[in-house]
Design an enzyme around this catalytic site. Structure first.
Site, mmCIF file in Angstrom:
data_model
loop_
_atom_site.group_PDB
_atom_site.id
_atom_site.type_symbol
_atom_site.label_atom_id
_atom_site.label_comp_id
_atom_site.label_asym_id
_atom_site.label_seq_id
_atom_site.Cartn_x
_atom_site.Cartn_y
_atom_site.Cartn_z
ATOM 1 N N TYR A 57 1.237 -1.443 -0.148
ATOM 2 C CA TYR A 57 -0.195 0.007 0.126
ATOM 3 C C TYR A 57 0.957 1.176 0.000
ATOM 4 O O TYR A 57 0.841 2.460 -0.850
ATOM 5 C CB TYR A 57 -1.021 -0.059 0.771
ATOM 6 C CG TYR A 57 -2.007 0.852 1.550
ATOM 7 C CD1 TYR A 57 -2.105 2.282 0.581
ATOM 8 C CD2 TYR A 57 -0.972 2.054 2.594
ATOM 9 C CE1 TYR A 57 -2.532 2.871 0.812
ATOM 10 C CE2 TYR A 57 -1.766 2.887 3.285
ATOM 11 C CZ TYR A 57 -1.921 3.452 1.936
ATOM 12 O OH TYR A 57 -3.124 5.308 2.235
ATOM 13 N N SER A 139 -3.086 14.845 5.606
ATOM 14 C CA SER A 139 -4.311 14.347 5.408
ATOM 15 C C SER A 139 -5.067 14.517 5.268
ATOM 16 O O SER A 139 -5.354 14.301 7.131
ATOM 17 C CB SER A 139 -3.375 13.083 4.608
ATOM 18 O OG SER A 139 -4.894 12.028 3.892
ATOM 19 N N GLN A 160 -3.798 19.081 4.080
ATOM 20 C CA GLN A 160 -4.391 18.591 2.707
ATOM 21 C C GLN A 160 -5.799 18.014 2.468
ATOM 22 O O GLN A 160 -6.735 18.249 3.307
ATOM 23 C CB GLN A 160 -3.256 18.044 2.217
ATOM 24 C CG GLN A 160 -4.244 17.216 0.944
ATOM 25 C CD GLN A 160 -4.857 16.211 0.963
ATOM 26 O OE1 GLN A 160 -4.831 15.244 1.588
ATOM 27 N NE2 GLN A 160 -5.637 16.068 0.081
ATOM 28 N N TYR A 162 -9.097 16.982 0.027
ATOM 29 C CA TYR A 162 -10.043 16.188 -0.639
ATOM 30 C C TYR A 162 -11.255 17.256 -0.912
ATOM 31 O O TYR A 162 -11.592 17.064 0.076
ATOM 32 C CB TYR A 162 -9.538 15.138 -0.540
ATOM 33 C CG TYR A 162 -9.298 14.181 -0.977
ATOM 34 C CD1 TYR A 162 -8.024 14.143 -2.048
ATOM 35 C CD2 TYR A 162 -8.174 12.907 0.039
ATOM 36 C CE1 TYR A 162 -6.938 13.749 -2.351
ATOM 37 C CE2 TYR A 162 -6.651 12.679 -0.055
ATOM 38 C CZ TYR A 162 -6.366 12.505 -1.811
ATOM 39 O OH TYR A 162 -5.554 11.747 -1.717
ATOM 40 N N THR A 188 -5.766 18.759 -3.149
ATOM 41 C CA THR A 188 -5.140 18.193 -4.088
ATOM 42 C C THR A 188 -6.250 17.614 -5.502
ATOM 43 O O THR A 188 -7.211 17.446 -4.602
ATOM 44 C CB THR A 188 -4.895 16.443 -2.931
ATOM 45 O OG1 THR A 188 -4.171 17.019 -2.773
ATOM 46 C CG2 THR A 188 -4.323 15.671 -4.242
ATOM 47 N N ARG A 197 -4.862 0.724 -8.732
ATOM 48 C CA ARG A 197 -3.464 0.580 -7.878
ATOM 49 C C ARG A 197 -3.456 -1.365 -8.182
ATOM 50 O O ARG A 197 -4.348 -1.679 -6.922
ATOM 51 C CB ARG A 197 -3.486 0.791 -6.763
ATOM 52 C CG ARG A 197 -3.269 2.111 -6.761
ATOM 53 C CD ARG A 197 -2.750 2.893 -5.544
ATOM 54 N NE ARG A 197 -3.127 4.205 -5.575
ATOM 55 C CZ ARG A 197 -3.650 5.230 -4.699
ATOM 56 N NH1 ARG A 197 -3.908 4.884 -3.318
ATOM 57 N NH2 ARG A 197 -4.107 6.630 -5.016
ATOM 58 N N LYS A 286 -2.363 20.749 -5.255
ATOM 59 C CA LYS A 286 -1.217 20.326 -5.363
ATOM 60 C C LYS A 286 -1.089 18.420 -6.391
ATOM 61 O O LYS A 286 -2.520 18.413 -6.561
ATOM 62 C CB LYS A 286 -1.158 18.712 -3.961
ATOM 63 C CG LYS A 286 -0.183 17.620 -3.897
ATOM 64 C CD LYS A 286 -0.049 17.317 -2.873
ATOM 65 C CE LYS A 286 0.827 15.860 -2.721
ATOM 66 N NZ LYS A 286 -0.091 14.586 -2.314
ATOM 67 N N HIS A 310 1.474 12.201 -7.708
ATOM 68 C CA HIS A 310 0.719 11.696 -5.876
ATOM 69 C C HIS A 310 1.638 10.502 -5.991
ATOM 70 O O HIS A 310 1.166 9.769 -5.913
ATOM 71 C CB HIS A 310 -0.871 10.839 -6.287
ATOM 72 C CG HIS A 310 -1.496 11.224 -5.475
ATOM 73 N ND1 HIS A 310 -2.427 11.691 -5.334
ATOM 74 C CD2 HIS A 310 -1.643 10.061 -3.986
ATOM 75 C CE1 HIS A 310 -3.617 11.816 -4.046
ATOM 76 N NE2 HIS A 310 -2.504 10.550 -4.069
ATOM 77 N N ARG A 313 0.894 7.146 -7.779
ATOM 78 C CA ARG A 313 -0.588 6.721 -7.571
ATOM 79 C C ARG A 313 -1.674 6.825 -8.281
ATOM 80 O O ARG A 313 -2.688 5.794 -8.525
ATOM 81 C CB ARG A 313 0.185 6.607 -6.125
ATOM 82 C CG ARG A 313 0.732 6.357 -5.665
ATOM 83 C CD ARG A 313 0.361 6.459 -3.750
ATOM 84 N NE ARG A 313 -0.328 6.357 -2.716
ATOM 85 C CZ ARG A 313 0.322 5.127 -2.017
ATOM 86 N NH1 ARG A 313 1.390 4.815 -2.235
ATOM 87 N NH2 ARG A 313 -1.240 4.280 -1.165
ATOM 88 N N ASP A 341 6.659 17.096 -6.005
ATOM 89 C CA ASP A 341 6.844 16.353 -5.707
ATOM 90 C C ASP A 341 6.649 15.085 -5.888
ATOM 91 O O ASP A 341 6.052 14.753 -7.410
ATOM 92 C CB ASP A 341 5.763 16.695 -4.678
ATOM 93 C CG ASP A 341 5.257 15.339 -4.688
ATOM 94 O OD1 ASP A 341 4.913 14.917 -3.145
ATOM 95 O OD2 ASP A 341 4.223 14.785 -4.671
ATOM 96 N N GLY A 343 9.158 11.105 -5.722
ATOM 97 C CA GLY A 343 10.348 10.356 -6.487
ATOM 98 C C GLY A 343 12.079 11.069 -5.050
ATOM 99 O O GLY A 343 13.075 10.322 -5.552
ATOM 100 N N GLY A 364 7.154 12.022 0.071
ATOM 101 C CA GLY A 364 6.198 11.185 1.258
ATOM 102 C C GLY A 364 7.156 9.791 1.451
ATOM 103 O O GLY A 364 6.563 9.564 2.084
ATOM 104 N N ARG A 365 6.876 8.450 0.516
ATOM 105 C CA ARG A 365 6.935 7.650 1.155
ATOM 106 C C ARG A 365 8.569 7.682 1.579
ATOM 107 O O ARG A 365 8.669 6.584 2.237
ATOM 108 C CB ARG A 365 7.301 6.519 -0.385
ATOM 109 C CG ARG A 365 6.797 6.261 -1.173
ATOM 110 C CD ARG A 365 6.775 5.217 -1.985
ATOM 111 N NE ARG A 365 4.682 5.124 -3.157
ATOM 112 C CZ ARG A 365 4.844 5.860 -3.506
ATOM 113 N NH1 ARG A 365 5.638 7.036 -4.305
ATOM 114 N NH2 ARG A 365 4.065 5.453 -4.315
#
Ligand SMILES: Cc1cc2nc3c(=O)[nH]c(=O)nc-3n(C[C@H](O)[C@H](O)[C@H](O)COP(=O)(O)O)c2cc1C
Length: 411
Positions: A57, A139, A160, A162, A188, A197, A286, A310, A313, A341, A343, A364-365
């Site tokens: 995920y 988020s 953030q 939605y 976003t 995904r 974003k 994203h 994603r 944003d 990578g 992020g990751r």
């Protein structure tokens, strides 16, 4: 010819001069972190510690994960044109973003459902970000609420959003963020519908994870995560807790079903105007992925855009964000601030994006792997490493400050 005794003494001395045993580290988290010298190491650790569905995920992207790979590959393609003999005795990576001074050009990206990586989740990340003096973006789909996060962090915080079909709910969340002292709002705009995904679909992944035979086995193989997950209070979409109509995650749902049923696919530039009318502070869009939309964002009067897909994603085959920096900066760089944003895995990546004209990078990751690998201390560790990396890279390319980090230093 020296005697046997003297030869043995010499050998022992030689051996003693090269033998250095590191003191044994008794703290298991510290032991783990001492060996994690890169984000790739933290990712490997997270992969080992988290159940496979949870790791996928976090780690996965849309469809064939071309954009996910392209984001990082774009950084690999950019090389430096290092200048030497430029006095880098004191390197200063500090900058400003949305009018606020920052110790380095980096923002922690919003990630939904963070408590899945570690029970402390958003609280751990927000505390670590505050210690580093970096903005943390909470988020909408967080598993600790706007107020809970504000209570543990006096660092800079962004929220953030939605856009739910229920605009009243959106307005209420924006008001709550303003009351709790969040400094910027991040809208976003790349999630009109949910990306496909494949990894999550293959596993039937839901939030919170459903316990089936496969997950049960996965849990048994990862006892530390499972034990922590079982002991902690249940994971919920904390910002809509108790709101039956929208579902707060008490029942397991696939994220795709949740987003497609709750979020409004009719979102348009009119809604950006509406958001501006209900939020007084700086607004960041974003998910901008073309020069054309960057121009519209500038015309809409937003303060910043995050060039983002994203983290690969949402739409597969969307452009790598680093490749957008130069054309977007050239088109609208004098009208708004541009964040890159997706990578970022090394401090040198941040240096590349900033040299090309980005004001900062979102990450992020990198912090999620660290959280999964070693909890809050993992996040401290990765933020420190990225900071050290940025400073070292700036020294090696001959730029002792951000204004000196110019486009001619990269190829
Ligand atoms: C597990 C996960 C959850 C995410 N959740 C959100 C979210 O709730 N809202 C949002 O705007 N972006 C979300 N993103 C995207 C991130 O904000 C960011 O764009 C992306 O992680 C950047 O790429 P990177 O992971 O390569 O740094 C999420 C990303 C990940 C990995």
């Amino acid at each position: 010819m020296p005697g046997l005794g003297s030869r043995i003494r010499t050998r022992i001395e030689t051996l003693r001069s090269v033998l250095h045993f590191r003191p044994i580290e008794l703290d298991p988290v510290q032991r783990r972190l001492a060996r994690a010298v890169s984000v790739a190491d933290l990712r490997r650790l997270a992969r080992r510690r988290l159940p496979r569905g949870v790791f996928d995920y976090i780690d996965g992207g849309a469809e064939d994960e071309r954009t996910l790979a392209a984001n990082s590959a774009a950084y690999a393609r950019v090389t430096f044109r290092p200048r030497v003999l430029r006095d880098v005795g004191a390197v200063d990576p500090s900058t400003t973003l949305l009018g606020r001074p920052l110790p380095m050009p980096m923002v922690l990206a919003p990630t939904g459902f963070t408590r899945i990586a570690d029970p402390e989740g958003e609280l751990a990340v927000a505390r670590a970000a505050a210690r580093a003096g970096l903005p943390y973006t909470l988020s909408t789909l967080s598993t600790r609420s706007i107020e809970e996060v504000a209570a543990v962090s006096d660092g800079p915080k962004w929220f953030q959003v939605y856009v739910w079909r229920d605009r009243g709910l959106v307005k209420e969340m924006i008001d709550r963020a303003a009351r709790a002292g969040y400094e910027a709002l991040v809208l976003t705009v790349d999630t009109a519908v949910f990306g496909r995904r494949d990894r999550d679909l293959r596993r039937g992944f839901s939030l919170p994870p459903k316990i089936g035979l496969e997950t049960l086995l996965d849990g048994v193989i990862h006892p530390a995560w499972t034990w922590a997950f079982v002991r902690a209070d249940p994971i919920r979409f904390a910002n809509v807790s108790g709101q039956e109509a929208v579902g707060d995650g008490s029942d397991a749902v696939s994220l795709a079903d949740y987003i497609n049923s709750q979020f409004d696919p009719t979102l348009s530039w009119h809604d950006v105007e509406w958001i501006r009318s209900v939020w007084d502070g700086p607004l960041v869009l974003k998910g901008i992925q073309t020069v054309d939309d960057a121009v519209l964002a500038a015309e809409a009067g937003v303060q910043a855009i995050a060039l983002s897909n994203h983290g690969g994603r949402q739409l597969d085959s969307a452009p790598a964000t680093l490749d957008l920096v130069v054309p977007v900066v050239d088109a609208v760089g004098d009208r708004l601030e541009i964040i890159c944003d997706g990578g970022v895995r090394r401090g040198s990546d941040i240096v590349k994006a900033v040299a090309l004209g980005a004001r900062a990078c979102m990450v992020g990751r990198a912090y999620l792997y660290a959280l999964g690998a070693a909890g809050e201390r993992g996040v401290d560790h990765v933020l420190r490493s990225l900071d050290t990396d940025v400073r070292r890279t700036m020294a090696l390319i001959g730029a002792r400050s951000i204004p000196l980090l110019t486009r001619d230093l990269v190829a």
